[in-house]
Design a protein around this motif. Sequence first.
Motif, PDB file in Angstrom:
ATOM      1  N   ASP A  61       0.837  -1.194   0.000  1.00 40.80           N
ATOM      2  CA  ASP A  61       0.000   0.000   0.000  1.00 40.80           C
ATOM      3  C   ASP A  61       0.870   1.242   0.000  1.00 40.80           C
ATOM      4  O   ASP A  61       1.616   1.463   0.944  1.00 40.80           O
ATOM      5  N   VAL A  62       0.778   2.031  -1.048  1.00 36.51           N
ATOM      6  CA  VAL A  62       1.586   3.252  -1.117  1.00 36.51           C
ATOM      7  C   VAL A  62       1.036   4.307  -0.154  1.00 36.51           C
ATOM      8  O   VAL A  62       1.749   5.190   0.300  1.00 36.51           O
ATOM      9  N   GLY A  63      -0.254   4.173   0.142  1.00 41.15           N
ATOM     10  CA  GLY A  63      -0.862   5.089   1.109  1.00 41.15           C
ATOM     11  C   GLY A  63      -1.513   6.303   0.463  1.00 41.15           C
ATOM     12  O   GLY A  63      -1.816   7.281   1.132  1.00 41.15           O
ATOM     13  N   LEU A  64      -1.693   6.251  -0.870  1.00 36.49           N
ATOM     14  CA  LEU A  64      -2.285   7.391  -1.571  1.00 36.49           C
ATOM     15  C   LEU A  64      -3.562   6.955  -2.272  1.00 36.49           C
ATOM     16  O   LEU A  64      -3.744   5.777  -2.559  1.00 36.49           O
ATOM     17  N   VAL A  65      -4.430   7.936  -2.561  1.00 42.78           N
ATOM     18  CA  VAL A  65      -5.667   7.629  -3.283  1.00 42.78           C
ATOM     19  C   VAL A  65      -5.390   7.736  -4.775  1.00 42.78           C
ATOM     20  O   VAL A  65      -4.944   8.778  -5.258  1.00 42.78           O
ATOM     21  N   TYR A  66      -5.649   6.660  -5.525  1.00 46.15           N
ATOM     22  CA  TYR A  66      -5.311   6.634  -6.947  1.00 46.15           C
ATOM     23  C   TYR A  66      -6.362   7.356  -7.785  1.00 46.15           C
ATOM     24  O   TYR A  66      -7.398   7.774  -7.289  1.00 46.15           O
ATOM     25  N   GLN A  67      -6.105   7.457  -9.088  1.00 43.75           N
ATOM     26  CA  GLN A  67      -6.992   8.215  -9.978  1.00 43.75           C
ATOM     27  C   GLN A  67      -8.409   7.658 -10.013  1.00 43.75           C
ATOM     28  O   GLN A  67      -9.363   8.376 -10.283  1.00 43.75           O
ATOM     29  N   ASP A  68      -8.561   6.342  -9.741  1.00 41.71           N
ATOM     30  CA  ASP A  68      -9.900   5.748  -9.775  1.00 41.71           C
ATOM     31  C   ASP A  68     -10.611   5.903  -8.431  1.00 41.71           C
ATOM     32  O   ASP A  68     -11.687   5.353  -8.232  1.00 41.71           O
ATOM     33  N   GLY A  69      -9.998   6.638  -7.476  1.00 39.31           N
ATOM     34  CA  GLY A  69     -10.618   6.818  -6.170  1.00 39.31           C
ATOM     35  C   GLY A  69     -10.313   5.679  -5.217  1.00 39.31           C
ATOM     36  O   GLY A  69     -10.651   5.727  -4.042  1.00 39.31           O
ATOM     37  N   GLY A  70      -9.676   4.625  -5.715  1.00 41.35           N
ATOM     38  CA  GLY A  70      -9.310   3.484  -4.877  1.00 41.35           C
ATOM     39  C   GLY A  70      -7.904   3.658  -4.317  1.00 41.35           C
ATOM     40  O   GLY A  70      -7.242   4.674  -4.567  1.00 41.35           O
ATOM     41  N   PRO A  71      -7.436   2.673  -3.559  1.00 35.53           N
ATOM     42  CA  PRO A  71      -6.102   2.781  -2.988  1.00 35.53           C
ATOM     43  C   PRO A  71      -5.027   2.587  -4.057  1.00 35.53           C
ATOM     44  O   PRO A  71      -5.266   1.907  -5.048  1.00 35.53           O
ATOM     45  N   THR A  72      -3.860   3.204  -3.877  1.00 44.21           N
ATOM     46  CA  THR A  72      -2.706   2.899  -4.727  1.00 44.21           C
ATOM     47  C   THR A  72      -2.053   1.667  -4.102  1.00 44.21           C
ATOM     48  O   THR A  72      -1.180   1.766  -3.254  1.00 44.21           O
ATOM     49  N   ARG A  73      -2.570   0.505  -4.494  1.00 47.65           N
ATOM     50  CA  ARG A  73      -2.122  -0.743  -3.855  1.00 47.65           C
ATOM     51  C   ARG A  73      -1.521  -1.641  -4.931  1.00 47.65           C
ATOM     52  O   ARG A  73      -2.224  -2.109  -5.823  1.00 47.65           O
ATOM     53  N   TYR A  74      -0.191  -1.852  -4.829  1.00 47.67           N
ATOM     54  CA  TYR A  74       0.476  -2.700  -5.815  1.00 47.67           C
ATOM     55  C   TYR A  74       0.082  -4.148  -5.562  1.00 47.67           C
ATOM     56  O   TYR A  74       0.259  -4.660  -4.454  1.00 47.67           O
ATOM     57  N   ASP A  75      -0.442  -4.826  -6.570  1.00 49.91           N
ATOM     58  CA  ASP A  75      -0.928  -6.189  -6.373  1.00 49.91           C
ATOM     59  C   ASP A  75       0.190  -7.219  -6.392  1.00 49.91           C
ATOM     60  O   ASP A  75       0.146  -8.206  -5.654  1.00 49.91           O
TER      61      ASP A  75
END
Lengths: 816, 182
Positions: A406-420
């Motif tokens: 989890d990068v801890g930021l809100v991504y462009q789609d409104g979801g978490p910036t979470r590297y899978d």
Amino acid sequence: MATRWFGAPVQRNEDPRLLRGQGLYVDDIDLPGMLHAAVLRSPYAHAKIVRIDTQAASNLPGVHLVLTATDLGEVLEPSPLLIPHPALTHPRTQLPLALHEVRYVGEAVAFVVADSRYLAEDALELIDVAYEPLPVVHSLATASAPDAPLVHEDVQGNVAAHLLQSVGNPDEVLANAPHVIRETLQMERGAAMPMECRGIVARWDHYEQMLTCWISTQAPIPIRNGLAAIFHLPEHKVRVIAPDVGGGFGAKIMLFYPEEILTPFATMRLGRPVKWIEDRRENFISTNQERGQLHEVEYAFDDQGVLLAVRDVFLHDTGAYTPYGIIVPIITSCSLPGPYRLKHYASDCQALYTNKVPVSPYRGAGRPHAVFVMERIMDRIALELQMDRLEVRARNFIRPDEFPWDVGLVYQDGGPTRYDSGNYQAALDKLKLALDYDTFATRQAEARVQGRYLGLGIGYYVEGTSIGPYEGAHVRVEPDGRVFVATGVTSQGQSHQTVFAQIVADQLGIEPQAVLVATGDTQAFNWGVGTFASRAATVAGSAVHLAAVKVRKKIQALAAELFEASAEDIELAEGKVFVKGAPQRALTLGQLAIKANPLRYTYGESARTLAAMNLAAARPGPALPPERDAPGLEADGFYSPPHGSFASGVHGAIIEVDPATGMVSFIKYVAVHDCGHLINPLVVEGQVHGGVAQGIGGAFFERLVYDDTAQLLSSTFMDYLIPTAAEIPDITVEHIETPSPLNPLGMKGVGEAGVIPVAALFASALDDALSPWHIRIREMPLHPCRLHELLQEARCHKAVLPLATEKPGAPTENCH
Amino acid sequence: MVTIKQTSMPALHDMCSLSLTVNGQHYERRVPARLLLSDFLRHELHLTGTHVGCEHGVCGCCTILLNGEAVRSCLMLAVQADGMDLTTIEGFASSQEPLHPIQQAFQEKHALQCGFCTPGIIVSVHALLREHPMPTEEEIRHGLSGNLCRCTGYQNIVAAVKCAAVYLADQETTHSRNENNK
Ligand code: FES
Ligand code: FES
């Protein structure tokens, strides 16, 4: 399953047509009675419109309609704000035709429809517009100056949005870290420049009360929905088709461009089809652009080369309007941490209005900027600590066992910036091998003795791809045995007619050539979003897969009934369906499709064969029993990812610089790429090649040069230099496959990847090649002259300061 | 205040007669003098395989053969082609015929993505291979440098040209062998 098409280098279904010149691009459409439109565009970057006189134009024989803003009635509405965001406090979108004020050179002022394009352009010359020029904001520096002129009278400081995001406690870490550096980094505007410009053909059918539009777009379904709302039509009375599209690269995801409203308006007014085709000059001044940002970045690291904190304050040039919200700077903000374990990070972005063409995503969409900043940081840490550049990166990587991260930021789609998922070290190791990294220092030293300056550069990136909300697909077996697939996404060269066919072929036991894929026609498939954000192959591909799995089940159930066997024993191979171990008694897929439709009348050869086959007799009761709820072998599938999946990669190159001329040539270029499971390596490599070429263009050749009245000076292909075959090197592509756990086939997107790290890599290689002069590249794009200038400056500052204390933008007065 | 005023009527556009051969077929037409050759091919003859990417002579999408020479049809008026013999992409292979060896090589090497630049490039490659039947990498890249492609990065196009050269040479050998055996 005998043959597996997924992953195979299958040749493309779309090629024979395109190679014969039988593609169908918008301008190839010629409807009976069709009229032609042209747009009058503002010659001023900022001006009041005092008066428009269209009389002479209207009187020109052959002219059917001249429109200005006041003729548009209730259609004169600002274009919808596509993606609102709480930080976007002052959004402004464009009117289809400017009413009182123009805010960039190229803004549409009047629209003429005539018998031919030639006549329509004649008529443009007869329109008199009285303008009162206003002060112009031509750059980020002007936009942010304390007494800046205002692009929009009611937007103070030209600030459209102020976006703040942070993780950890960067202020504290920066205050106490052993090493802290502050730098200014800059990127200028570039443009997508697809070979096919934009265009639209619109037809109003009076008998069907139906509006049909062929548009060179990446988003036909959103356009259909929007046109229905604008013209008060039911959605099923508007059909939007994106036929063959000659490249998009993000510029064609934008909606609404004014012509996409004006052309339908004109056809409904005139009752005749109307065509508008953008010419290249218009493309330069009216199709959205990207890339202008100015970063002030401060970063801290320890003696081991571990990055401790980053504070990045940046200005984003959003142009005159914000139709696409602040997606680009959000992506920049979220992409900056890249593959590194950055625990303390603050991002502060202001999106500023300028009197230039509006900004929306162009391939890479904010990521090249982020990667430029972060990779400049990594190189600088290595330089300051006299460490190996790759080693510094390795020390900062997120490890394979730390996913999901989890990068801890809100991504462009409104979801978490979470590297899978990902394996960053593995890609770097591959790159090292491919570049023969360990011997490079020797090669470089040998070359220097001969007066040749070699440099090695690298750029690492993580790319959020495959975002939602969703895509869908329909799969249907036709009575002739071919399979029809329809999906809402479009194709602008991404080979969807092939890769989706491969996915279906695997499920249904047929060859990809037997699958007909329809993309980008709202009448073929009603639901979906579009092709952008490296999402079509993965999100729509997953939907295609899910639909194909359902059809396979239907086939097995029906065949089980007919063969009086159990569904698990039914096999599908080579277009046939049979009971395991008994392939001699087989039905073709087409015959099964006929059987799946319980009609009393059947036709053709297949039907006769069927009658003779001695299959199980129809059961008593309803022809469609409850377990088979519908006739036919067809199904819809929808896929909605929980959040984006994160592809990654590292590029490395060896370049040679001629310090006398500033010319650069590539000796080797390697791209190591991880997009999860590959559907078709030919296609993936093609996407990477094309992306890198655009990246090289954007780093060294292409630059949109505006003068201080915001007139575009580089507005032809003679001035805006798209690289040719003579400039682009061969690219070695290597793959790493860490499957994404987020979708059924383990895929990640690849469309934008190639372009993302190139600017960073180019800077890195130049620093290395020119290290005798202590050059530090802080801007993109460069070109030979600018590089030559930087070298001159460096030569004049022979007593070079140690880099860490050097101020950005060091003085150059004493240099001639 | 600045007023931009342009009131002069464009001159009337004379119609001129034009007779030419395109892909082996003869056409006689009357066209406005100012009609571009690219527009004539695309919109009068409906040969829409010739594409227009810039209309200022740089991108090469509109390349055709004019009396055997590769030229940019956006830089010519239709009337300038009077009496000439033209070949467009449609002249390379109809839907009934197998692909031309250059086209075949392009498919095999995945040398096209959106396909918009492709017809112009194939015409250019045809001219290139006639001049250099076995071109070096450098000759290929130089020969392609008048055609822009925004999708492929050119690498696969270069590979396709090499492959096409071999196909055409094989075809040539088979052809001359057949001739000799007659
Ligand atoms: S359209 Fe003729 S060269 Fe570009
Ligand atoms: S294939 Fe798209 S421009 Fe060349």
